[in-house]
Write an enzyme that holds these catalytic residues in place. Structure first.
Site, mmCIF file in Angstrom:
data_model
loop_
_atom_site.group_PDB
_atom_site.id
_atom_site.type_symbol
_atom_site.label_atom_id
_atom_site.label_comp_id
_atom_site.label_asym_id
_atom_site.label_seq_id
_atom_site.Cartn_x
_atom_site.Cartn_y
_atom_site.Cartn_z
ATOM 1 N N GLN A 17 41.674 39.010 34.132
ATOM 2 C CA GLN A 17 41.681 40.404 34.720
ATOM 3 C C GLN A 17 41.462 40.083 35.925
ATOM 4 O OE1 GLN A 17 41.197 45.261 35.292
ATOM 5 N NE2 GLN A 17 40.105 44.288 33.461
ATOM 6 N N SER A 18 40.234 39.980 36.927
ATOM 7 C CA SER A 18 39.875 39.189 38.108
ATOM 8 C C SER A 18 40.724 38.559 38.537
ATOM 9 C CB SER A 18 38.597 38.883 37.923
ATOM 10 O OG SER A 18 37.311 38.254 37.035
ATOM 11 N N ARG A 38 47.744 26.332 29.776
ATOM 12 C CA ARG A 38 47.259 25.960 28.251
ATOM 13 C C ARG A 38 48.813 26.168 27.376
ATOM 14 N NH1 ARG A 38 42.547 27.381 24.378
ATOM 15 N NH2 ARG A 38 43.429 29.577 24.782
ATOM 16 N N LYS A 75 42.999 17.967 29.756
ATOM 17 C CA LYS A 75 42.302 17.280 29.782
ATOM 18 C C LYS A 75 42.916 16.217 29.721
ATOM 19 C CE LYS A 75 39.914 20.874 26.962
ATOM 20 N NZ LYS A 75 39.221 21.478 25.922
ATOM 21 N N PHE A 97 36.903 30.679 36.088
ATOM 22 C CA PHE A 97 36.999 30.120 34.741
ATOM 23 C C PHE A 97 34.900 30.595 34.552
ATOM 24 C CE2 PHE A 97 40.478 27.657 34.587
ATOM 25 C CZ PHE A 97 41.035 28.142 33.924
ATOM 26 N N ARG A 104 33.660 20.548 35.507
ATOM 27 C CA ARG A 104 33.716 19.842 34.276
ATOM 28 C C ARG A 104 35.475 18.415 33.773
ATOM 29 N NH1 ARG A 104 30.271 23.609 32.460
ATOM 30 N NH2 ARG A 104 31.941 24.644 31.899
ATOM 31 N N LYS A 136 27.887 34.496 32.090
ATOM 32 C CA LYS A 136 29.569 34.832 31.147
ATOM 33 C C LYS A 136 29.235 36.434 32.097
ATOM 34 C CE LYS A 136 31.980 31.778 28.831
ATOM 35 N NZ LYS A 136 32.682 31.824 28.109
ATOM 36 N N TYR A 138 31.959 40.275 31.946
ATOM 37 C CA TYR A 138 32.510 40.876 31.642
ATOM 38 C C TYR A 138 32.376 42.501 32.692
ATOM 39 C CZ TYR A 138 34.557 37.710 28.672
ATOM 40 O OH TYR A 138 34.891 36.330 28.008
ATOM 41 N N GLU A 139 33.449 43.061 32.662
ATOM 42 C CA GLU A 139 34.070 44.746 33.138
ATOM 43 C C GLU A 139 32.556 45.422 33.212
ATOM 44 O OE1 GLU A 139 35.009 47.196 35.955
ATOM 45 O OE2 GLU A 139 35.461 45.673 35.098
ATOM 46 N N ASP A 168 36.269 43.557 37.408
ATOM 47 C CA ASP A 168 37.566 42.918 36.662
ATOM 48 C C ASP A 168 38.191 43.032 38.508
ATOM 49 O OD1 ASP A 168 36.726 40.929 35.233
ATOM 50 O OD2 ASP A 168 37.404 42.671 33.283
ATOM 51 N N GLY A 246 28.329 62.986 48.577
ATOM 52 C CA GLY A 246 28.281 63.069 49.929
ATOM 53 C C GLY A 246 27.426 64.230 50.245
ATOM 54 N N GLY A 247 27.437 64.665 50.886
ATOM 55 C CA GLY A 247 27.099 65.688 51.255
ATOM 56 C C GLY A 247 27.315 67.112 51.329
ATOM 57 N N GLN A 248 28.337 68.054 50.613
ATOM 58 C CA GLN A 248 29.335 68.465 50.256
ATOM 59 C C GLN A 248 28.727 69.177 48.841
ATOM 60 O OE1 GLN A 248 30.399 70.084 52.501
ATOM 61 N NE2 GLN A 248 29.734 69.324 54.363
#
Length: 414
Positions: A17-18, A38, A75, A97, A104, A136, A138-139, A168, A246-248
């Protein structure tokens, strides 16, 4: 009309997602986004949360519009050669990644600069430099480590994450800004650079008002929080239920039909300047001449009673009726609009915020469109690519002839 990023080529090494959020934004603005996947597998989200068997999931399709897909085994030695050609061919590479994965593969930043000194290399990471930088993320991990969860939830309840993907998608939007900023800088410098956005940083950036309150807490209680004056404050910014940031003072109150409709609610803010009109419409005009209620300072310790009275009135109206009545009175309010209601809203369809897309295998589906509108640079939404759909044409564009493409296929490089 020309697209804003027409002519910019993006090497999209992202997944889930990100990263795809970032590259989809760039694609919507006209960049040629080449998604590398892939062979035989593709982005993991193609197969996650599938609602139709053996068809790309909505998770994938809604994050990969306007892109082209090429399959490549990076690879394999020949795959690395092709990848180097793609780096030379493109202006920007985006990846999300795990830390060190691209290194690598044999393509650290220094090598990328050698291949293409104008390359902008953009990355989403979980954390910036520090004790967690190799972890690692995640969200929900990002929401927890960035301060959102600690400040979200009921007053005395446990921390909660939000349904909005602020870790993400929020970080993906930050990365897209970083990319276009680096592209602008390259126009002057002629050189590319690294762009990095950490998810923890992105969440904290969206929680800035809570960091503000952390510092205010050292000088006394936070009077706009529902803990004041009858509750206790600890050492950290507390959870505040549905209180306004906020202030309200604001709160969510029930509307007509709440007994059976989980979204029959509306958020109402008792802004001081509009309070007289609000008091009149709910039948509490007496508050305006009673010193126990007539000023914001007098009402502050009794906000629970104020919203009880407001709710007595809102329970007699639907949430949209309340909106129709209060909006002309300049009383800030907003109904709780469900995903079903949003998906059916004609105004959101008209602005391209909700878009219907036709997919060759899935058929028609709804997606969110570009939230950023430019007056002279339209951004159309086109379907996501099938796995490897554009492999042959992309390999030809970077200089491979028919025999070389066939050889790459025989070796299962693509």
């Amino acid at each position: 009309m020309a697209k804003a990023l027409e002519g910019v080529r993006i090497l999209d090494m992202t997944h889930v997602q990100s990263g795809p959020t970032c590259t989809q934004l760039l694609a919507w603005f006209g960049a040629d986004v080449i998604k590398v996947e892939r062979p035989g597998v593709g982005d993991a989200t193609r197969g996650q949360l599938q609602d139709i068997p053996n068809v790309d999931s909505l998770y994938f399709t809604m994050l990969n519009h306007n892109k082209r897909s090429v399959t490549l085994n990076t690879k394999h030695a020949r795959g690395k050669e092709i990848f180097a050609k793609l780096i030379k061919h493109c202006d920007v590479m985006v990846e999300n990644f795990a830390p060190g994965a691209i290194d690598r593969m044999g393509f650290p930043w220094e090598k990328i600069q050698e291949i293409n000194p104008r390359m902008i290399y953009a990355s989403v990471k979980g954390f910036g430099p520090g004790p967690f930088e190799d972890c690692k993320v995640y969200e929900n991990v990002a929401q927890c480590t960035g301060g959102s969860a600690s400040t979200t939830g009921e007053l005395d309840g446990f921390p909660m994450v939000t349904g909005a993907q602020i870790g993400d998608s929020g970080t993906g939007i930050n990365l897209a800004l970083g990319v276009v900023t680096a592209l602008f800088h390259r126009e002057k410098s002629g050189l590319g650079q690294r762009v990095t956005c950490a998810m923890q940083d992105g969440v904290l950036n969206l929680c800035r008002v809570k960091l503000r309150d952390q510092q205010r807490l050292a000088h006394g209680p936070l009077k706009e929080y529902p803990q004041f004056p009858n509750g206790e404050f600890g050492q950290a910014t507390p959870r505040a239920g549905n209180a306004s940031g906020g202030g309200q003072p604001g709160w969510i109150v029930k509307c007509k039909g709440w007994e059976t409709d989980p979204d029959a609610y509306i958020y109402v803010i008792t802004q001081a300047v509009a309070f007289p009109e609000l008091a009149k419409v709910i039948g509490r005009e007496d508050w305006l001449v009673d010193p126990e209620w007539s000023t914001p300072e007098a009402r502050l310790p009794k906000l629970d009673k104020v919203f009880e009275e407001i709710e007595k009135w809102t329970k007699t109206k639907t949430k949209f009726e309340v909106m129709d009545i209060l909006n002309p009175l300049n009383v800030p309010c907003g109904p709780i609009i469900s995903m079903m209601e949003l998906s059916e809203d004609p105004s959101l369809r008209a602005t391209g915020t909700i878009v219907e897309v036709d997919h060759p295998e899935r058929g028609k589906y709804l997606t969110v469109g570009n939230p950023i509108k430019l007056s002279d640079s339209p951004s159309d939404v086109h379907r996501s690519p099938l796995l490897g759909e554009h492999t042959d044409e992309i390999l030809a564009e970077i200089g491979l002839n028919d025999d070389e493409i066939a050889a790459a296929k025989d070796e299962k490089v693509v």
